[in-house]
Design an enzyme around this catalytic site. Structure first.
Site, PDB file in Angstrom:
ATOM      1  N   TYR A   1      48.219  33.890  29.780  1.00 46.51           N
ATOM      2  CA  TYR A   1      47.990  34.094  28.346  1.00 46.51           C
ATOM      3  C   TYR A   1      48.910  33.210  27.500  1.00 46.51           C
ATOM      4  CZ  TYR A   1      45.567  38.503  29.647  1.00 46.51           C
ATOM      5  OH  TYR A   1      44.733  39.455  30.190  1.00 46.51           O
TER       6      TYR A   1
ATOM      7  N   LYS B   1      49.779  37.256  43.414  1.00 45.80           N
ATOM      8  CA  LYS B   1      48.609  36.809  44.177  1.00 45.80           C
ATOM      9  C   LYS B   1      49.015  35.498  44.835  1.00 45.80           C
ATOM     10  CE  LYS B   1      44.358  37.019  45.582  1.00 45.80           C
ATOM     11  NZ  LYS B   1      43.935  37.984  46.613  1.00 45.80           N
TER      12      LYS B   1
ATOM     13  N   ASP C   1      48.020  43.324  32.343  1.00 44.04           N
ATOM     14  CA  ASP C   1      47.012  43.747  31.379  1.00 44.04           C
ATOM     15  C   ASP C   1      45.907  44.535  32.088  1.00 44.04           C
ATOM     16  OD1 ASP C   1      45.448  43.997  29.122  1.00 44.04           O
ATOM     17  OD2 ASP C   1      44.846  41.889  29.035  1.00 44.04           O
TER      18      ASP C   1
ATOM     19  N   ASP D   1      44.965  49.112  32.204  1.00 48.65           N
ATOM     20  CA  ASP D   1      43.764  49.900  31.879  1.00 48.65           C
ATOM     21  C   ASP D   1      43.425  50.829  33.042  1.00 48.65           C
ATOM     22  OD1 ASP D   1      43.625  48.299  29.560  1.00 48.65           O
ATOM     23  OD2 ASP D   1      41.432  48.245  29.589  1.00 48.65           O
TER      24      ASP D   1
HETATM   25 MG    MG Z   1      44.542  45.062  27.582  1.00 48.09          MG
END
Ligand code: MG
Ligand code: NAI
Length: 351
Positions: A134, A184, A241, A245
């Site tokens: 990001y 990863k 991120d 969730d």
């Molecule tokens: Mg998010």
């Protein structure tokens, strides 16, 4: 003492959950003889449509004039998502250099989960917050030729990894002493092996913490299968991120997960926000679950040294959530956002 709070309700359910949260924070501070002073900022999608920018160019300096910021969410269906997310929340994280994003997830007694066997789940995701996938490096080549080429470059610096890792190890020391690094490094052979190496180095300064390194795909499965085997998770920006969730759903859904964007060891004001977005599918109906936002407010109080007020908020919320009549529709109930907020306030005031 007065807490000076910048309040950014934002878009969609953002203003709804923020409106349920601010009175709870104010009451908790007043119970301790403190005051809450708020500055409401109209940043977000509407401002973008009106003025071409989700926040002013000097938005970060406005936040710096406060002790902390409480942010609802940004995003509306009629504006490209990246414009608003970059124009506001990622922009603030980068401009204020808010190096880490802390995302605790706890299963509250009485709150139903779609995932089985989550009782007692209590974990924290520490997410690197300024770079990784990001960072915003890249471009669009051959645009409009029919052979368009999107280039998104991930950046992983030793400095950013060290900052996130230091915080994660300290947190693990205060908790159960277990830290899982999520990478990863089998398929991505540059950035994530660097993560593994740097985090092991940082780990040498924290000999009491047991470090394990887990590949992100395996971690996704493990979070569902045995979430109680996890305590502190450390992850880069993208994986942190996504996994947050998933973690939110363990605790009952997107309405349950708070977060703090902070620069540890500095006096830069943190930005506190629910993990969820603007939830346009339910916005405007007054049914969003304000728990994530209220818990973000409790994190804010803790970080500003108002631990007693933070504890009062958490305890009142936990007690309120044991009663199904207070549950919002995402938890299977029929309470509104403001009813749940008012119930927490009432619980706090009658304790
Ligand atoms: Mg998010
Ligand atoms: P979302 O988190 O807004 O919604 C995902 C699902 O969770 C939806 O079904 C929604 O109804 C539900 N949900 C979310 N918050 C809830 C709450 N408090 N109570 C009950 N249910 C809740 O994610 P989505 O749909 O991917 O994104 C919607 C918009 O939000 C997009 O524009 C996106 O870019 C933006 N977004 C903004 C974020 C931020 O401001 N930090 C973070 C994530 C997304």
């Amino acid at each position: 003492m007065t807490v000076r709070l910048a309040v950014i309700p934002g878009d969609g359910v953002g203003p709804e959950v923020v409106a349920a949260t601010v009175p709870v924070l104010r009451a908790a501070l007043e119970q301790q003889g403190e005051r809450l002073e708020t500055t409401e900022l109209d940043w977000g999608g509407e401002r973008f449509l009106r003025e071409g920018a989700a926040m002013p160019a000097d938005g970060a300096s406005t936040i710096r004039a406060h002790d902390a910021a409480l942010f609802g969410a940004v995003g509306r269906p009629d504006v490209p998502d990246h414009e608003l997310v970059w124009g506001l929340i990622i922009g603030l994280r980068q401009q204020l250099d808010l190096a880490v994003n802390i995302r605790p997830v706890r299963a509250f007694p009485g709150v139903p989960s779609k995932v089985r066997d989550v009782e007692g789940v209590d974990l924290v995701i520490v997410r690197e917050n300024t770079e990784g996938e990001y960072v915003g490096a890249g471009g669009l080549a051959h645009a409009g030729t029919g052979h368009d080429l999107g280039i998104e470059v991930a950046v992983h610096s030793r400095r950013a990894i060290e900052r996130a890792a230091e915080h994660a190890f300290s947190l693990a020391e205060q908790r159960t002493g277990r830290l899982a690094l999520v990478t990863k490094s089998n398929a991505m052979k540059h950035g994530y092996p660097l993560w593994d190496a740097v985090v092991r180095e940082v780990g040498q300064r924290h000999p009491d913490v047991e470090l394990e390194i887990v590949l992100v795909d395996a971690m996704a499965a493990r979070m569902v299968q045995s979430p109680r085997s996890l305590d502190v998770l450390l992850a880069g920006n993208l994986f942190g991120d996504i996994l947050s969730d998933l973690a939110a759903v363990l605790a009952g859904g997107m309405g349950m997960a708070p977060s703090a964007n902070i620069l540890p060891g500095s006096d830069v004001p943190g930005v506190y926000e629910p993990v969820h977005g603007s939830a346009p599918d339910i916005a405007g109906r007054g049914i969003a679950n304000p728990t994530a936002c209220i818990l973000s407010g409790a994190m804010l109080l803790d970080d500003l040294g108002h631990e007693a007020a933070a504890k009062a908020v958490r305890e009142a919320l936990a007690a309120t959530l044991t009663t199904p009549v207070n549950h919002t529709p995402d938890l299977g109930g029929s309470a509104s956002t403001s009813q749940l907020g008012a119930a927490v306030l009432h619980e706090m005031e009658t304790r």
